[in-house]
Motif scaffolding. Structure first.
Motif, PDB file in Angstrom:
ATOM      1  N   HIS A   1      46.569  32.810  -5.200  1.00 20.28           N
ATOM      2  CA  HIS A   1      47.353  31.787  -4.527  1.00 20.28           C
ATOM      3  C   HIS A   1      48.180  32.445  -3.433  1.00 20.28           C
ATOM      4  N   SER A   2      48.520  31.658  -2.429  1.00 18.51           N
ATOM      5  CA  SER A   2      49.341  32.176  -1.347  1.00 18.51           C
ATOM      6  C   SER A   2      50.763  32.376  -1.842  1.00 18.51           C
ATOM      7  N   GLN A   3      51.509  33.224  -1.147  1.00 19.05           N
ATOM      8  CA  GLN A   3      52.881  33.535  -1.542  1.00 19.05           C
ATOM      9  C   GLN A   3      53.744  32.286  -1.513  1.00 19.05           C
ATOM     10  N   THR A   4      54.383  32.010  -2.618  1.00 20.13           N
ATOM     11  CA  THR A   4      55.267  30.852  -2.703  1.00 20.13           C
ATOM     12  C   THR A   4      56.655  31.306  -3.138  1.00 20.13           C
ATOM     13  N   LEU A   5      57.604  30.387  -3.093  1.00 20.94           N
ATOM     14  CA  LEU A   5      58.993  30.726  -3.411  1.00 20.94           C
ATOM     15  C   LEU A   5      59.121  31.303  -4.815  1.00 20.94           C
ATOM     16  N   ILE A   6      58.415  30.732  -5.762  1.00 23.00           N
ATOM     17  CA  ILE A   6      58.584  31.128  -7.158  1.00 23.00           C
ATOM     18  C   ILE A   6      58.063  32.531  -7.451  1.00 23.00           C
ATOM     19  N   ASP A   7      57.233  33.074  -6.571  1.00 27.32           N
ATOM     20  CA  ASP A   7      56.622  34.379  -6.825  1.00 27.32           C
ATOM     21  C   ASP A   7      57.641  35.509  -6.944  1.00 27.32           C
TER      22      ASP A   7
ATOM     23  N   PRO B   1      60.838  12.337  -9.703  1.00 28.08           N
ATOM     24  CA  PRO B   1      59.410  12.363  -9.376  1.00 28.08           C
ATOM     25  C   PRO B   1      58.919  13.769  -9.031  1.00 28.08           C
ATOM     26  N   GLY B   2      57.846  14.183  -9.697  1.00 23.67           N
ATOM     27  CA  GLY B   2      57.240  15.483  -9.428  1.00 23.67           C
ATOM     28  C   GLY B   2      57.835  16.638 -10.193  1.00 23.67           C
ATOM     29  N   ALA B   3      59.011  16.438 -10.828  1.00 25.60           N
ATOM     30  CA  ALA B   3      59.689  17.550 -11.496  1.00 25.60           C
ATOM     31  C   ALA B   3      58.940  18.064 -12.720  1.00 25.60           C
ATOM     32  N   PRO B   4      58.506  17.202 -13.655  1.00 21.92           N
ATOM     33  CA  PRO B   4      57.792  17.730 -14.828  1.00 21.92           C
ATOM     34  C   PRO B   4      56.536  18.512 -14.453  1.00 21.92           C
ATOM     35  N   GLU B   5      55.793  18.006 -13.464  1.00 14.43           N
ATOM     36  CA  GLU B   5      54.581  18.692 -13.037  1.00 14.43           C
ATOM     37  C   GLU B   5      54.905  20.067 -12.451  1.00 14.43           C
ATOM     38  N   ALA B   6      55.961  20.151 -11.662  1.00 15.51           N
ATOM     39  CA  ALA B   6      56.357  21.427 -11.064  1.00 15.51           C
ATOM     40  C   ALA B   6      56.768  22.431 -12.131  1.00 15.51           C
ATOM     41  N   LEU B   7      57.411  21.954 -13.185  1.00 20.39           N
ATOM     42  CA  LEU B   7      57.842  22.854 -14.256  1.00 20.39           C
ATOM     43  C   LEU B   7      56.661  23.323 -15.096  1.00 20.39           C
ATOM     44  N   ARG B   8      55.714  22.440 -15.357  1.00 15.99           N
ATOM     45  CA  ARG B   8      54.514  22.855 -16.090  1.00 15.99           C
ATOM     46  C   ARG B   8      53.754  23.915 -15.296  1.00 15.99           C
ATOM     47  N   GLN B   9      53.674  23.706 -13.990  1.00 12.64           N
ATOM     48  CA  GLN B   9      52.985  24.669 -13.137  1.00 12.64           C
ATOM     49  C   GLN B   9      53.688  26.023 -13.153  1.00 12.64           C
ATOM     50  N   ALA B  10      55.014  26.012 -13.160  1.00 12.31           N
ATOM     51  CA  ALA B  10      55.774  27.265 -13.209  1.00 12.31           C
ATOM     52  C   ALA B  10      55.514  28.004 -14.514  1.00 12.31           C
ATOM     53  N   GLN B  11      55.527  27.270 -15.613  1.00  4.25           N
ATOM     54  CA  GLN B  11      55.288  27.892 -16.911  1.00  4.25           C
ATOM     55  C   GLN B  11      53.875  28.478 -16.979  1.00  4.25           C
ATOM     56  N   GLU B  12      52.906  27.767 -16.430  1.00  4.45           N
ATOM     57  CA  GLU B  12      51.532  28.264 -16.412  1.00  4.45           C
ATOM     58  C   GLU B  12      51.411  29.549 -15.615  1.00  4.45           C
ATOM     59  N   ARG B  13      52.306  29.740 -14.682  1.00  7.02           N
ATOM     60  CA  ARG B  13      52.316  30.965 -13.877  1.00  7.02           C
ATOM     61  C   ARG B  13      53.057  32.106 -14.578  1.00  7.02           C
ATOM     62  N   GLY B  14      53.564  31.858 -15.779  1.00 10.65           N
ATOM     63  CA  GLY B  14      54.240  32.901 -16.532  1.00 10.65           C
ATOM     64  C   GLY B  14      55.728  33.004 -16.285  1.00 10.65           C
ATOM     65  N   VAL B  15      56.315  32.017 -15.615  1.00 11.18           N
ATOM     66  CA  VAL B  15      57.751  32.022 -15.341  1.00 11.18           C
ATOM     67  C   VAL B  15      58.491  31.400 -16.521  1.00 11.18           C
ATOM     68  N   ARG B  16      59.563  32.050 -16.976  1.00 18.02           N
ATOM     69  CA  ARG B  16      60.371  31.530 -18.078  1.00 18.02           C
ATOM     70  C   ARG B  16      61.244  30.383 -17.573  1.00 18.02           C
TER      71      ARG B  16
END
Length: 339
Positions: free
Chosen positions: A2-8, A29-44
């Motif tokens: 994935h391209s460099q994003t803020l969460i990286d 709106p969009g918050a739960p999806e963004a958090l699931r995506q963060a967790q899938e990326r290994g972010v606590r």
């Protein structure tokens, strides 16, 4: 890949709740999806809230119902920070008068303290947190105990709290009753004071945390006090005018429309000969004309450019509202905030 994003750049998100993940009972709106995506990326994920009225279990259940990944261990509350603060200052098993709800009581028990409801039980401390059924009787008992020398601790000093109906009185407003009646100011555990951030760091062992919030006077100031980066999202209390007129302790590292900004390449403002550029926007600041802004495209990028120009122009001071309002009124980001 994935391209460099803020969460990286971060290993842990220290997330405020009201105005960031949900508004009242409903998800942003969009918050739960963004958090699931963060967790899938290994972010606590750590949900750090100044709200002391509910238990971590109840908060986690609410988050899960909205589709956000959460367990009770992921929730860090100002009640827990307040309980640790008291436990470090009093004897184990000491009586503590609770002017608040079950969240405070549970947190105190977890630290081996004994919650009580009357001053006649000679509590060594009074802990106050917001609760929907907070009564005059409890405030009166807290006043009597503080007058007799009990340590006075506030879970937080938020003057208001966001709800689906608008901003309502917060714990900071309610603590004024006891403070005014006794002349004693409370020790504050919640944001922006250090105890809640300390509790969060102890619980998460974060090395590269990012504070995410919607308030400048709690979330952002707390991050500044702790020396960590912050993302201000425009889904809660703070709006463009608040950002443009913020003093240094209230200026976030990043500004985003919402939690989806975590998963996007972050376009930062850059200094040029003409002023500050961000995306297709150019912002300038002069002492006589104030803020000027021109361009098109993503309105949040325009706001970032405007903030950079104003903050550079005023330095450690706070910009006058009259110097930014004309440009703000004609800008596409004037109504970015949901409030």
């Amino acid at each position: 890949m994935h391209s460099q994003t803020l969460i990286d750049a971060y290993d842990t998100l220290l997330l405020d709740l009201d105005g960031v993940v949900y508004l009242g009972r409903d998800a942003v709106p969009g918050a739960p999806e963004a958090l699931r995506q963060a967790q899938e990326r290994g972010v606590r994920l750590a949900y750090v809230t100044n709200n002391a009225s509910r238990t971590p279990g109840a908060i986690a259940q609410h988050l899960s119902a909205l589709g956000a990944p959460a367990t009770p261990d992921d929730v860090v509350t100002s009640a827990q920070a307040a309980a640790r603060l008291v436990a470090e200052r009093v004897e184990p098993g000491a009586a503590v008068l609770v002017v608040g709800g079950m969240g405070l009581r549970g947190a105190l028990r977890a630290h081996g303290l004994r919650p009580v409801s009357t001053a006649i039980e000679e509590p060594v401390a009074v802990v106050q947190g917001i609760a929907p059924d907070l009564s005059y009787g409890l405030l009166a008992e807290g006043t009597l105990a503080v007058r007799r020398g009990a340590l006075f601790v506030a879970a937080n000093a938020d003057s208001t709290m966001p709800t689906g109906r608008g901003e309502l009185p917060g714990n900071g407003a309610m603590t004024r009753v006891i403070a005014t009646a006794t002349g004693v100011e409370p020790v504050v555990a919640g944001k922006p004071e250090p105890p809640l951030h300390r509790e969060s760091m102890l619980r998460t062992a974060a090395r590269r945390p990012l504070v995410v919030g919607d308030r400048l006077d709690t979330d952002v100031e707390g991050a500044v006090n702790a020396g960590v980066d912050s993302l201000l999202v425009l889904t809660g209390v703070a709006g463009p005018l608040d950002l443009l007129t913020a003093d240094p302790r209230h200026r976030p590292t990043y500004v985003g429309a919402g939690l989806t900004a975590l998963h996007e390449p972050y376009v930062s403002p850059r200094r040029s000969a003409e002023g500050w550029r961000c995306g297709e926007w150019l912002a300038t600041w002069t002492a006589d004309r104030g803020l000027s802004l021109e361009g098109q495209g993503d309105p949040v990028e325009g706001l970032r450019a405007a903030c950079a120009a104003v903050w550079e122009g005023v330095g450690d001071a706070k910009a006058d509202e009259d110097a930014v309002k004309p440009a703000l009124a004609s800008s596409p980001f004037a109504d970015l905030s949901s409030r």
